[in-house]
Design a protein around this motif. Structure first.
Motif, PDB file in Angstrom:
ATOM      1  N   PHE A 170      22.322  49.518  -8.486  1.00  0.00           N
ATOM      2  CA  PHE A 170      21.690  50.809  -8.231  1.00  0.00           C
ATOM      3  C   PHE A 170      20.657  51.151  -9.308  1.00  0.00           C
ATOM      4  O   PHE A 170      19.802  52.007  -9.104  1.00  0.00           O
ATOM      5  CB  PHE A 170      22.741  51.915  -8.139  1.00  0.00           C
ATOM      6  N   HIS A 171      20.737  50.483 -10.475  1.00  0.00           N
ATOM      7  CA  HIS A 171      19.744  50.701 -11.532  1.00  0.00           C
ATOM      8  C   HIS A 171      18.352  50.244 -11.098  1.00  0.00           C
ATOM      9  O   HIS A 171      17.350  50.734 -11.625  1.00  0.00           O
ATOM     10  CB  HIS A 171      20.135  49.938 -12.803  1.00  0.00           C
ATOM     11  N   TYR A 172      18.283  49.294 -10.156  1.00  0.00           N
ATOM     12  CA  TYR A 172      16.982  48.782  -9.731  1.00  0.00           C
ATOM     13  C   TYR A 172      16.095  49.888  -9.166  1.00  0.00           C
ATOM     14  O   TYR A 172      14.879  49.856  -9.321  1.00  0.00           O
ATOM     15  CB  TYR A 172      17.155  47.677  -8.677  1.00  0.00           C
ATOM     16  N   GLU A 173      16.718  50.843  -8.497  1.00  0.00           N
ATOM     17  CA  GLU A 173      15.933  51.951  -7.945  1.00  0.00           C
ATOM     18  C   GLU A 173      15.229  52.701  -9.073  1.00  0.00           C
ATOM     19  O   GLU A 173      14.046  53.051  -8.981  1.00  0.00           O
ATOM     20  CB  GLU A 173      16.855  52.899  -7.183  1.00  0.00           C
ATOM     21  N   THR A 174      15.953  52.945 -10.187  1.00  0.00           N
ATOM     22  CA  THR A 174      15.374  53.648 -11.329  1.00  0.00           C
ATOM     23  C   THR A 174      14.298  52.807 -12.002  1.00  0.00           C
ATOM     24  O   THR A 174      13.260  53.329 -12.430  1.00  0.00           O
ATOM     25  CB  THR A 174      16.466  53.999 -12.354  1.00  0.00           C
ATOM     26  N   VAL A 175      14.529  51.490 -12.101  1.00  0.00           N
ATOM     27  CA  VAL A 175      13.548  50.590 -12.723  1.00  0.00           C
ATOM     28  C   VAL A 175      12.212  50.649 -11.984  1.00  0.00           C
ATOM     29  O   VAL A 175      11.142  50.781 -12.590  1.00  0.00           O
ATOM     30  CB  VAL A 175      14.075  49.138 -12.743  1.00  0.00           C
ATOM     31  N   PHE A 176      12.271  50.589 -10.655  1.00  0.00           N
ATOM     32  CA  PHE A 176      11.036  50.597  -9.878  1.00  0.00           C
ATOM     33  C   PHE A 176      10.405  51.988  -9.840  1.00  0.00           C
ATOM     34  O   PHE A 176       9.190  52.111  -9.666  1.00  0.00           O
ATOM     35  CB  PHE A 176      11.293  50.061  -8.470  1.00  0.00           C
TER      36      PHE A 176
END
Length: 324
Positions: A112-118
């Motif tokens: 779910f961190h990927y959403e924040t990264v992008f």
């Protein structure tokens, strides 16, 4: 042993329920972002064409701004796609286990961190485009021979862009509040700034046409660039703080007070909340009676985890117990 197994089964079911809800939210967010891509693409094509035909640098800057919107929406879509892809392998080549005790839950929360990264990358893209727009505006002011009064057709392009962006902003805002989704919140901030810049573009073009002032086009493009810059910095700041494990101290104080209200808790020694995408997890160290039995301290930890989940929506609370 049987009691522990029953608890693990219950906890696993609870996690799967939470995971399913979050994945449904991400799916809805994807649909809204696909609509964003279509809207931004249509506006960018219209504005680029009319900017070339009508000789308007401000409209070209607004078209670049909306091009940033396309890039932003696509990046957010990629981040959400990775976050939703629960059937993929992790970095070590191992499938996500169903049993949360084998780190299936931890791995999914990491995804779910990927959403924040992008979302953070989106902010960087917006900042880069804004600097390009501002540079173009100053370049125009430094070279008067490049300045032209835009054609009336460009006013129509800015007006159409503003109306569409207001609709996109309103839809993103409602969906972001309903789904509590960071990607849609970032998209709504982006589309609001786009609507304002389109309004500014329309006013600038109208002023240039009315008063026949050629330099106003360059000044307006600089203002548009500043709007994009501010929005990009805001998105970058919020995303980077989330990735750096920053959490609102006021919210952590609320969590601390709620836990300390439990009569078996002598003191909350440490508390640390984190964001995993839009989901909140927490680590907490509590001090209890030094003579408390292990099974009682275990049950207390489970009580606190259930309390945090139901009272504050925290999906996972790791409780460490130390003697007071």
């Amino acid at each position: 042993m049987q009691e522990k197994q029953q608890h693990l089964e219950k906890e696993t079911k609870e996690w799967h329920k939470i995971q399913h809800q979050e994945l449904n939210k991400l799916r809805s967010a994807q649909h809204h972002l696909l609509f964003n891509v279509g809207a931004y693409l249509a506006i960018s094509v219209i504005e680029f064409y009319l900017a070339e035909v009508g000789h308007s640098q401000t409209l070209r800057a607004d078209a670049l701004n909306n091009l940033a919107g396309i890039i932003s929406a696509v990046l957010l879509l990629v981040g959400i796609f990775i976050a939703r892809d629960i059937d993929d392998d992790d970095l070590m080549g191992q499938p996500l286990p169903e049993d949360i005790q084998k780190n299936g839950q931890r791995l999914q929360l990491t995804r779910f961190h990927y959403e924040t990264v992008f979302t953070l990358i989106t902010g960087i893209v917006m900042i880069a485009i804004s600097l390009n727009v501002i540079y173009g505006g100053f370049k125009s002011l430094m070279h008067p021979e490049l300045q032209e009064v835009p054609q009336p057709i460009t006013l129509l392009g800015a007006g159409v862009a503003m109306v569409i962006m207001i609709i996109v902003w309103w839809m993103n805002r409602l969906a972001g509040l309903k789904l509590q989704n960071a990607a849609l919140t970032a998209a709504s901030q982006d589309s609001l700034s786009d609507a304002l810049t389109s309004l500014g573009t329309m006013v600038a073009i109208g002023g240039a046409l009315l008063f026949k002032v050629s330099w106003l086009d360059g000044v307006a493009s600089i203002i548009v660039g500043i709007f994009i810059l501010v929005a990009g910095i805001k998105i970058f700041k919020e995303s980077s703080l989330n990735l750096a494990d920053y959490f609102d101290p006021k919210a952590e104080t609320q969590f601390r007070k709620a836990i300390e209200n439990n009569p078996q808790v002598k003191k909350v020694e440490d508390i640390n909340a984190h964001y995993s995408g839009n989901m909140v997890t927490m680590d907490v160290i509590i001090a209890v009676d030094a003579h408390m039995e292990v099974k009682d301290s275990y049950r207390l930890g489970e009580e606190i985890e259930a309390q945090m989940r139901h009272q504050f929506g925290i999906v996972d609370t790791d409780v460490m117990v130390v003697p007071a």
